[in-house]
Design an enzyme around this catalytic site. Sequence first.
Site, PDB file in Angstrom:
ATOM      1  N   CYS A   9       0.836  -1.204   0.000  1.00  0.00           N
ATOM      2  CA  CYS A   9       0.000   0.000   0.000  1.00  0.00           C
ATOM      3  C   CYS A   9       0.876   1.261   0.000  1.00  0.00           C
ATOM      4  CB  CYS A   9      -0.974  -0.053   1.174  1.00  0.00           C
ATOM      5  SG  CYS A   9      -2.375   1.075   1.005  1.00  0.00           S
TER       6      CYS A   9
ATOM      7  N   HIS B 183      -3.569  -5.711   0.899  1.00  0.00           N
ATOM      8  CA  HIS B 183      -2.918  -5.947   2.194  1.00  0.00           C
ATOM      9  C   HIS B 183      -2.856  -7.433   2.525  1.00  0.00           C
ATOM     10  CE1 HIS B 183      -2.585  -1.794   3.770  1.00  0.00           C
ATOM     11  NE2 HIS B 183      -3.593  -1.562   2.956  1.00  0.00           N
TER      12      HIS B 183
ATOM     13  N   GLU C  54      -1.086  -8.798   4.783  1.00  0.00           N
ATOM     14  CA  GLU C  54      -0.960  -8.996   6.239  1.00  0.00           C
ATOM     15  C   GLU C  54      -2.313  -8.991   6.932  1.00  0.00           C
ATOM     16  OE1 GLU C  54      -0.698  -6.227   4.719  1.00  0.00           O
ATOM     17  OE2 GLU C  54      -1.138  -4.498   5.998  1.00  0.00           O
TER      18      GLU C  54
END
Lengths: 221, 75
Positions: free
Chosen positions: A90, A198, A200
């Site tokens: 990002c 994302h 994660e």
Amino acid sequence: MSAARTIGIVVFPGSNCDRDVRWALEGCLGLSTRFLWHEESDLAGLDAVVIPGGFSYGDYLRCGAIARFAPVLEVVRAFADAGGPVLGICNGFQVLTEMGLLPGALTRNARLHFLCEPSSLTVHPGRSEWLQGYGEGDSIVLPIAHGEGRYQCDPDQLASLEANGQVVLRYAANPNGSVGDVAGLSNPAGNVLGLMPHPERACDPCTGGIDGRRLLASLLG
Amino acid sequence: MLDPAGEATRAAAARLGVDGVRRLRIGKAIELEVEAADAATARSQIELLSDRLLANPVIEDWTLEMIEASGEQSA
């Protein structure tokens, strides 16, 4: 077995996904991590570096524009040039383009809205070290959360990226107007990956899907 | 280069009843005060800043307008 690998996580003033990345790497995958404050310049003992999402330096001037001059990124650049694995998520992807480690730029979403939603993606791992856990053409879902995620580069540049197999992640339903449906890019060598979604946030089953886990699990070596 | 903020503003101009706005682009203006030995030095410093920091040439064009301050006058 060698000792657990240690992953550096860059922290700028305004980063806000640094702890999410730490949880994904430590809590979900059992790796060690070390936060790298933006003024640090010591990467000794690190096996990879992650530049997390957020709003580095308040996104002043342009996303990633101020971060590019942070001392820690000078050593991250040298680390990447020497073949070290570097992941920009990002805002981290925006930083990688501002640094010139990846070509092009991320600009305001086509319909101006900040987008925060699950996004269907197609994976084209190619040479990307980060994506070897996926098969060519795999469909995965990762969350996106960005206001400036519209990837831009000139048509010749895009053709060259596609010919080199550097467009490693594409949106199945382009949410932001990115050219070529680009959601993630690799450098030619395959050790640097930048992506807007994302991974994660898609590692721990308690927050939903775990399609991002195989990406970060590449760090298990 | 698509300028979504400019397009949205252009649409709002039409809703205000002002027709005929064919093009509206939104950028930014940056004011700098620079001390330098001469105008050529100042220009080369600002050109470096514009190219490497203030603008991203991949997505932005920039122009530079120099206004020379008189040494004798204070603002």
